[in-house]
Motif scaffolding. Structure first.
Motif, mmCIF file in Angstrom:
data_model
loop_
_atom_site.group_PDB
_atom_site.id
_atom_site.type_symbol
_atom_site.label_atom_id
_atom_site.label_comp_id
_atom_site.label_asym_id
_atom_site.label_seq_id
_atom_site.Cartn_x
_atom_site.Cartn_y
_atom_site.Cartn_z
ATOM 1 N N PHE A 50 0.930 -1.590 -0.126
ATOM 2 C CA PHE A 50 0.466 0.216 0.012
ATOM 3 C C PHE A 50 0.935 1.336 0.019
ATOM 4 O O PHE A 50 2.118 1.032 0.873
ATOM 5 N N GLY A 51 0.350 2.421 -0.707
ATOM 6 C CA GLY A 51 1.349 3.310 -0.981
ATOM 7 C C GLY A 51 0.603 4.796 -1.440
ATOM 8 O O GLY A 51 -0.781 4.756 -1.278
ATOM 9 N N LEU A 52 1.475 5.970 -2.308
ATOM 10 C CA LEU A 52 0.851 6.757 -2.642
ATOM 11 C C LEU A 52 1.693 6.616 -4.260
ATOM 12 O O LEU A 52 2.346 5.838 -4.742
ATOM 13 N N PHE A 53 0.876 7.779 -5.276
ATOM 14 C CA PHE A 53 1.830 7.452 -6.224
ATOM 15 C C PHE A 53 1.225 8.851 -6.749
ATOM 16 O O PHE A 53 -0.047 9.580 -6.395
ATOM 17 N N GLU A 54 1.824 9.835 -7.623
ATOM 18 C CA GLU A 54 1.398 11.155 -8.152
ATOM 19 C C GLU A 54 1.637 10.869 -9.792
ATOM 20 O O GLU A 54 2.897 10.358 -10.049
ATOM 21 N N LYS A 55 1.123 11.021 -10.378
ATOM 22 C CA LYS A 55 1.713 11.562 -12.143
ATOM 23 C C LYS A 55 1.988 12.713 -12.380
ATOM 24 O O LYS A 55 1.803 13.957 -11.650
ATOM 25 N N ASN A 56 2.975 12.129 -13.185
ATOM 26 C CA ASN A 56 3.561 13.401 -13.826
ATOM 27 C C ASN A 56 4.053 13.298 -15.161
ATOM 28 O O ASN A 56 4.645 12.571 -15.820
ATOM 29 N N GLY A 57 2.317 13.756 -16.477
ATOM 30 C CA GLY A 57 2.791 13.560 -17.977
ATOM 31 C C GLY A 57 2.690 11.367 -17.477
ATOM 32 O O GLY A 57 1.285 11.676 -16.816
ATOM 33 N N SER A 58 3.468 10.785 -18.604
ATOM 34 C CA SER A 58 3.083 9.571 -18.631
ATOM 35 C C SER A 58 3.365 8.894 -16.974
ATOM 36 O O SER A 58 3.412 7.573 -18.174
ATOM 37 N N ASP A 59 4.263 9.881 -16.571
ATOM 38 C CA ASP A 59 5.153 8.746 -15.436
ATOM 39 C C ASP A 59 5.131 8.525 -14.655
ATOM 40 O O ASP A 59 3.157 9.574 -14.017
ATOM 41 N N ILE A 60 3.919 8.036 -13.385
ATOM 42 C CA ILE A 60 3.564 7.955 -11.987
ATOM 43 C C ILE A 60 4.815 7.587 -11.373
ATOM 44 O O ILE A 60 5.548 6.290 -11.196
ATOM 45 N N ARG A 61 4.818 7.972 -10.162
ATOM 46 C CA ARG A 61 5.967 8.079 -9.334
ATOM 47 C C ARG A 61 5.210 7.113 -7.797
ATOM 48 O O ARG A 61 4.492 7.637 -7.776
ATOM 49 N N VAL A 62 5.846 5.888 -7.758
ATOM 50 C CA VAL A 62 5.369 5.467 -6.415
ATOM 51 C C VAL A 62 6.214 5.442 -5.441
ATOM 52 O O VAL A 62 6.888 4.580 -4.896
ATOM 53 N N MET A 63 5.292 5.736 -4.374
ATOM 54 C CA MET A 63 5.504 5.494 -2.750
ATOM 55 C C MET A 63 5.524 4.182 -2.606
ATOM 56 O O MET A 63 3.965 5.015 -1.660
ATOM 57 N N LEU A 64 5.549 3.128 -1.992
ATOM 58 C CA LEU A 64 4.818 2.372 -1.441
ATOM 59 C C LEU A 64 5.933 2.281 0.471
ATOM 60 O O LEU A 64 6.455 2.626 0.564
ATOM 61 N N GLN A 65 4.569 2.236 1.025
ATOM 62 C CA GLN A 65 4.583 2.749 2.526
ATOM 63 C C GLN A 65 4.630 1.018 3.439
ATOM 64 O O GLN A 65 5.534 1.841 4.415
ATOM 65 N N GLU A 66 3.581 0.561 3.087
ATOM 66 C CA GLU A 66 2.860 -0.741 4.109
ATOM 67 C C GLU A 66 3.185 -1.840 2.816
ATOM 68 O O GLU A 66 1.893 -2.042 2.011
ATOM 69 N N PRO A 67 4.542 -2.958 3.128
ATOM 70 C CA PRO A 67 5.459 -2.544 3.370
ATOM 71 C C PRO A 67 6.175 -1.436 2.697
ATOM 72 O O PRO A 67 6.104 -0.941 1.807
ATOM 73 N N GLU A 68 7.542 -0.634 3.633
ATOM 74 C CA GLU A 68 7.948 -0.066 2.988
ATOM 75 C C GLU A 68 8.977 -0.393 1.765
ATOM 76 O O GLU A 68 9.258 -1.344 2.052
#
Length: 130
Positions: free
Chosen positions: A79-97
């Motif tokens: 589980f985590g968060l993502f943010e879009k920048n154009g066609s790129d998706i930055r994924v930050m998984l937090q649980e587990p990290e």
């Protein structure tokens, strides 16, 4: 020679309409919201996430994500968060990290093609809506 102000106004409205229409189409293609499962043609690719869920948080620039990593009969859900920048998706998984990573995304209708590196393996995976 004096220009007709109405002609200028109509030209400006047409230009703005074209720009808004193009931007709307681009955003539609990059709409990731929903549940995605690994397409049959990608199931033989070891390392691809077996499923993903992209949610929408209208109060934040970052949206919730969950990814399923299946190995044999065991599935680890991250589980985590993502943010879009154009066609790129930055994924930050937090649980587990996990270390943040970037996915290059291309959507065509109900098919989502993602390129990403996971656990030091470069992957190209195709997903379909559930």
């Amino acid at each position: 020679m004096m220009k007709n102000p109405a002609v200028g106004m109509i030209a400006a409205i047409c230009a703005i309409s074209l720009l808004v229409g193009c931007n709307h189409e681009k955003n539609e293609r990059l709409n990731l919201k929903g549940s995605w499962k690994l397409a049959e043609e990608s199931q033989s690719s070891p390392g691809c996430f077996s499923a993903m869920k992209f949610l929408d948080d209208p109060t934040s620039d970052r949206d919730p994500i969950s990814v399923h990593e299946t190995t044999g009969n065991f599935t680890q859900i991250w589980f985590g968060l993502f943010e879009k920048n154009g066609s790129d998706i930055r994924v930050m998984l937090q649980e587990p990290e996990a270390e943040p990573f970037v996915m290059a995304a291309k959507r065509d209708g109900d098919e989502l093609n993602l390129q990403y590196e996971w656990k030091a393996s470069p992957l190209v995976c195709t997903y379909q809506t559930e």
